[in-house]
Write a protein that holds these residues in place. Structure first.
Motif, PDB file in Angstrom:
ATOM      1  N   GLY A   1       1.087  -1.668   0.033  1.00 41.13           N
ATOM      2  CA  GLY A   1       0.132   0.435  -0.317  1.00 41.13           C
ATOM      3  C   GLY A   1       0.705   1.411   0.296  1.00 41.13           C
ATOM      4  O   GLY A   1       1.851   1.245   0.195  1.00 41.13           O
ATOM      5  N   PRO A   2       0.260   2.601   0.068  1.00 45.62           N
ATOM      6  CA  PRO A   2       0.717   3.760   0.236  1.00 45.62           C
ATOM      7  C   PRO A   2       2.391   3.909   0.877  1.00 45.62           C
ATOM      8  O   PRO A   2       2.724   4.484   0.337  1.00 45.62           O
ATOM      9  CB  PRO A   2      -0.306   4.624   0.072  1.00 45.62           C
ATOM     10  CG  PRO A   2      -1.510   3.960   0.094  1.00 45.62           C
ATOM     11  CD  PRO A   2      -1.728   2.097   0.443  1.00 45.62           C
ATOM     12  N   ALA A   3       2.294   3.446   2.069  1.00 43.20           N
ATOM     13  CA  ALA A   3       3.041   3.304   3.250  1.00 43.20           C
ATOM     14  C   ALA A   3       4.002   2.685   3.303  1.00 43.20           C
ATOM     15  O   ALA A   3       5.541   2.728   3.310  1.00 43.20           O
ATOM     16  CB  ALA A   3       2.088   2.800   4.314  1.00 43.20           C
ATOM     17  N   THR A   4       4.142   1.652   1.864  1.00 40.80           N
ATOM     18  CA  THR A   4       5.697   0.518   1.653  1.00 40.80           C
ATOM     19  C   THR A   4       5.394   1.480   0.530  1.00 40.80           C
ATOM     20  O   THR A   4       6.799   0.792  -0.015  1.00 40.80           O
ATOM     21  CB  THR A   4       4.673  -0.908   1.610  1.00 40.80           C
ATOM     22  OG1 THR A   4       3.590  -1.235   2.617  1.00 40.80           O
ATOM     23  CG2 THR A   4       5.745  -1.748   1.486  1.00 40.80           C
ATOM     24  N   GLY A   5       5.437   2.193  -0.242  1.00 42.80           N
ATOM     25  CA  GLY A   5       5.253   2.472  -1.439  1.00 42.80           C
ATOM     26  C   GLY A   5       5.034   1.777  -2.465  1.00 42.80           C
ATOM     27  O   GLY A   5       5.101   1.869  -3.787  1.00 42.80           O
ATOM     28  N   GLY A   6       3.924   0.832  -2.853  1.00 45.18           N
ATOM     29  CA  GLY A   6       3.396   0.265  -3.494  1.00 45.18           C
ATOM     30  C   GLY A   6       4.276  -0.650  -3.493  1.00 45.18           C
ATOM     31  O   GLY A   6       4.994  -1.389  -3.018  1.00 45.18           O
ATOM     32  N   ILE A   7       3.920  -1.214  -5.399  1.00 49.15           N
ATOM     33  CA  ILE A   7       4.667  -2.936  -5.751  1.00 49.15           C
ATOM     34  C   ILE A   7       6.988  -1.813  -5.471  1.00 49.15           C
ATOM     35  O   ILE A   7       7.548  -2.961  -4.931  1.00 49.15           O
ATOM     36  CB  ILE A   7       4.357  -3.454  -6.957  1.00 49.15           C
ATOM     37  CG1 ILE A   7       2.821  -3.821  -6.596  1.00 49.15           C
ATOM     38  CG2 ILE A   7       5.354  -4.278  -7.124  1.00 49.15           C
ATOM     39  CD1 ILE A   7       2.410  -4.300  -7.776  1.00 49.15           C
ATOM     40  N   SER A   8       7.103  -1.317  -5.786  1.00 53.40           N
ATOM     41  CA  SER A   8       7.929  -0.225  -6.336  1.00 53.40           C
ATOM     42  C   SER A   8       8.569  -0.252  -4.421  1.00 53.40           C
ATOM     43  O   SER A   8       9.903  -1.009  -4.700  1.00 53.40           O
ATOM     44  CB  SER A   8       8.286   0.787  -7.179  1.00 53.40           C
ATOM     45  OG  SER A   8       7.511   0.513  -8.537  1.00 53.40           O
ATOM     46  N   GLY A   9       7.700  -0.101  -3.635  1.00 55.12           N
ATOM     47  CA  GLY A   9       8.249   0.221  -2.523  1.00 55.12           C
ATOM     48  C   GLY A   9       8.755  -1.278  -1.809  1.00 55.12           C
ATOM     49  O   GLY A   9       9.594  -1.270  -1.235  1.00 55.12           O
ATOM     50  N   MET A  10       7.863  -1.554  -2.131  1.00 52.51           N
ATOM     51  CA  MET A  10       8.395  -3.519  -1.496  1.00 52.51           C
ATOM     52  C   MET A  10       8.939  -4.643  -2.459  1.00 52.51           C
ATOM     53  O   MET A  10      10.393  -4.792  -1.286  1.00 52.51           O
ATOM     54  CB  MET A  10       6.804  -4.235  -1.747  1.00 52.51           C
ATOM     55  CG  MET A  10       6.939  -5.204  -1.085  1.00 52.51           C
ATOM     56  SD  MET A  10       6.563  -5.025   0.512  1.00 52.51           S
ATOM     57  CE  MET A  10       7.922  -6.485   0.965  1.00 52.51           C
ATOM     58  N   ALA A  11      10.059  -3.670  -3.786  1.00 54.51           N
ATOM     59  CA  ALA A  11      10.263  -3.768  -4.220  1.00 54.51           C
ATOM     60  C   ALA A  11      11.982  -3.697  -3.961  1.00 54.51           C
ATOM     61  O   ALA A  11      12.902  -4.159  -3.433  1.00 54.51           O
ATOM     62  CB  ALA A  11      10.774  -4.015  -6.028  1.00 54.51           C
ATOM     63  N   GLN A  12      12.196  -2.333  -3.389  1.00 54.54           N
ATOM     64  CA  GLN A  12      13.047  -1.978  -2.659  1.00 54.54           C
ATOM     65  C   GLN A  12      13.352  -2.357  -1.744  1.00 54.54           C
ATOM     66  O   GLN A  12      14.539  -2.220  -1.295  1.00 54.54           O
ATOM     67  CB  GLN A  12      13.275  -0.291  -2.807  1.00 54.54           C
ATOM     68  CG  GLN A  12      12.773   0.403  -4.159  1.00 54.54           C
ATOM     69  CD  GLN A  12      14.031   0.741  -4.893  1.00 54.54           C
ATOM     70  OE1 GLN A  12      15.186   0.388  -4.119  1.00 54.54           O
ATOM     71  NE2 GLN A  12      14.012   1.535  -5.996  1.00 54.54           N
TER      72      GLN A  12
END
Length: 729
Positions: free
Chosen positions: A585-596
């Motif tokens: 979700g937004p707090a994670t930064g979406g898929i790209s955030g989770m990938a990071q």
């Protein structure tokens, strides 16, 4: 000097006093509150979006129960100096056991007639737990089982609240007697207690119980919300709040009419706000439960004295009294009816919802009219409390025996399915997955080899045999230990020769599902594989969030410990990582955030020369696959789902992480799991899933050759860097 009255006469007199006291204190507004509570639960279960907070009806019931029962106990102990435990538990037995036993027996019948066979064993245990009023603890245990969270709801799940109540009332009368003992020492047996001295002490004790339980509820809800919802310690404060109100009602009655009316209407507003504003995403019970519980207490306090300005007149209208009378039976019957209906149809329409509500009402009225009321009004049981308890215990034992029979029958069915699978295995070449402790060469040969994934293959409607049998699918799972969602302790299991190439498998239950495929590869190539698992926890570095956007501290601590252990191993040759598609979700930064976050964890290993190999997450069919197969054995196409529905963002964070992390590789075997335009429940006579999204051990083992052809070159083509070189890098 008058002679002492016989014990039976005294008991009848006390019972009559209690009964007349009950009549004098009958509260029409409380019956109206019961109506609100049970209808809120009914509407929520039929249409959750229509009343998102309907589940708070249970909290309303808790406060009402604490108020009414404690009021009776206080009046008895103040008039006699003690509480007749025999009479108290006889009343509870008459009130609860007959209707509950009838619903349990009916649920057994409905289960055997309409529910899929894989659910029988679990429901049998639910019957046993519900019969003894401990279903809340069983549900708490199941709720922390990550693999059981997507299972279909039990038709007896609602019995958890009865368990909480009865466990409270198993202790509460003894506590009141203990308090009363200090006020009756040295006094004539049977003499009463002055409420002026007794009630302040009770209020003090209840205030402490309420505060401690409420604080515990907040702490447990934050740490483990799934189990906190069901366990007794997090709910006792709501019953104690009602009891506290009963103990202090004498003070409440002295308030002015206008203030009482204000309290009543403020409580109604609070209940309405709870029903609309508290939804499934709010951590519960925790502090959120204070709103419906306190609002209910305000309504009860506002009706302490009749007032034409308060809500009592509205709550006490005749239709509300009718529903309030049958509220217990309606609560018992509505949920099994809904669960059976949802097992038979894909979606509950508005018309079906109204039909189910009407059916529940009819069953509830019949149960109240022909079971509840006659037993409660029975003069024989009223005069002989022991007989009332005997009747209640007999009904409980009958219900428990029915549950035991269902569990036994489920075991017989599973044994027959295993025998059938063993008999047909040589002919079909299927590995049933039952022998998980076979010799290494047997494990290697037991791994099936699927052909290259054919294009455009559509699901078949039937197979002569299916392995594992749907009834045994839940047990077709590796026994490697896994850290629970709320835990941080690192656990592990290993397989392969201790002196072989050192490999680590890290992730959650979606990593665990690959162990049966990985084990034959490790044995054949001489690898030592150490497995580290944490339920619902991705292998990542950085701040992780749960679905409710709270910081996932337990997962972060576990990740840090596992990474520290693995980074200290200079002989490590490779890390295999995979996990369920977690919230991005937004707090994670979406898929790209989770990938990071994935990439940050992987880079620590790549920098010291240890390659990381990610396995893309498997698709989820979003329904219980074994149940569907058991129900549609001849029309398995009904259990298939289009690829577009089950893939969505499945594994995209892992895919992106592999693409942005030099030295990381990605293996995608979903072409074997979903080879056609639809994802099938059964492929080549093998059941693909053990639930909605975890592969069966049998099907995972069938992918061993496909996994090995991709994995072996990535691991054996890269030797671990020497310790001194790794340190320099």
């Amino acid at each position: 000097m008058p002679t002492a009255a016989p014990a039976a006469t005294l008991q009848n007199r006390l019972t009559g006093e209690a009964r007349s006291s009950t009549k004098r204190t009958f509260r029409r507004d409380i019956q109206g509150l019961r109506t609100i509570a049970v209808l809120a639960v009914l509407i929520y279960h039929l249409a959750p979006t229509a009343l998102p907070g309907g589940f708070v009806g249970v909290d309303i019931f808790f406060v009402i129960s604490g108020f009414l029962i404690t009021g009776l106990l206080l009046r008895e102990i103040e008039s006699t100096g003690t509480i007749s435990l025999r009479s108290f538990y006889a009343r509870r037995a008459k009130r609860l056991f007959p209707a509950a036993a009838l619903v349990l027996a009916a649920t057994v019948g409905l289960t055997l007639l309409f529910l899929p066979e894989p659910r029988w064993g679990s429901i049998g245990w639910d019957v046993i737990a519900s019969a003894f009023f401990v279903e809340n603890w069983r549900l708490a245990a199941v709720s922390v089982d990550y693999l059981s969270q997507d299972a279909a709801p039990s038709p007896l799940q609602h019995f958890w609240s009865l368990g909480v109540e009865e466990q409270f009332y198993f202790v509460w009368p003894f506590l009141l007697i203990a308090i009363g003992f200090f006020f009756t020492r040295g006094r004539h047996r049977g003499s009463g207690i002055s409420s002026r001295r007794f009630r302040p002490t009770v209020i003090c004790v209840l205030s402490t119980v309420t505060a401690v339980s409420f604080a515990l509820s907040i702490v447990m809800t934050a740490a483990s919300p799934d189990s906190a919802y069901f366990v007794t310690p997090t709910r006792v404060w709501e019953l104690a709040l009602g009891a506290l109100l009963a103990a202090s009602i004498g003070y409440t009655e002295k308030l002015s009419d206008s203030l009482l009316a204000f309290l009543g209407w403020a409580g109604i507003a609070g209940i309405a706000a709870s029903l609309m504003l508290i939804g499934a995403t709010v951590p519960y019970p925790g502090s959120a439960a204070l709103l419906p519980a306190a609002a209910t207490a305000l309504v009860i306090a506002g009706g302490a004295r009749p007032s034409r300005f308060g809500p009592a007149g509205v709550l006490g209208v005749r239709p509300a009294l009718f529903v309030g009378n049958i509220s217990y039976s309606l609560y018992l019957w509505h949920w099994p009816v809904i669960v059976v209906a949802t097992a038979m149809v894909e979606r509950i329409s508005v018309s079906l919802a109204l039909l189910l509500a009407a059916l529940s009402m009819i069953l509830a009225w019949g149960c109240y009219r022909f079971v509840e009321k006659p037993i409660m009004k029975s003069e024989i049981l009223e005069a002989e409390p022991v007989r009332a308890m005997q009747v209640g215990l007999t009904m409980t034992m009958v219900a428990a025996l029915l549950g035991m029979w269902v569990v036994y029958q489920d075991g017989v069915n599973k044994d027959q399915a295993r025998a059938a699978a063993a008999a047909t295995a040589p002919a079909s070449g299927l590995d049933t997955g039952d022998d998980t402790d076979g010799r290494p060469e047997e494990i290697i040969q037991g791994a099936l080899t699927l052909p290259e994934p054919p294009a455009g293959v559509e699901p078949a409607d039937s197979f002569p045999r299916i392995a594992p049998a749907p009834v045994n699918a839940a047990a077709d799972w590796h026994n490697c230990p896994s850290t629970e969602v709320a835990g941080t302790e690192v656990q592990s299991c290993s397989f392969g020769p201790s002196d072989g190439i050192q490999v680590a498998l890290v992730g959650d239950s979606h990593a665990k599902q690959w162990i049966p495929a990985l084990e034959p590869i490790a044995i054949e190539h001489g690898w030592r594989v150490d497995v580290y698992l944490h339920d619902a926890c991705p292998f990542a570095a950085g701040e992780l969030r749960r679905g409710d956007d709270s910081v996932y501290e337990t997962c972060m601590l576990w990740n840090a410990e596992v990474q520290e252990r693995l980074l200290a191993r200079s002989e490590l040759a490779a890390v295999i990582a995979t996990n369920y598609t977690h919230s991005a979700g937004p707090a994670t930064g979406g898929i790209s955030g989770m990938a990071q976050l994935h990439s940050a964890a992987w880079q620590q290993f790549i920098e010291i020369g240890v390659p990381v190999i990610a396995i893309r997450d498997t698709p989820s069919l979003k329904y219980d696959v074994p149940e569907c197969v058991a129900e549609h054995g001849g029309e398995l196409s009904k259990c298939a789902r289009p690829r577009s529905e089950v893939f969505d963002d499945r594994g995209l964070a892992l895919v992106e992480a592999a693409s942005i992390t030099p030295g990381a590789s990605l293996i995608d075997l979903n072409e074997y799991i979903c080879p056609g335009t639809s994802c099938a429940a059964v492929i080549g006579e093998v059941l693909v899933y053990r639930d909605s999204d975890h592969l069966t051990m049998t099907y995972a083992r069938s992918l061993s050759r496909a996994l090995g052809s991709r994995l072996v070159p990535l691991i054996e083509g890269s030797e671990p860097a020497p310790a001194d070189e790794a340190a320099e890098s």
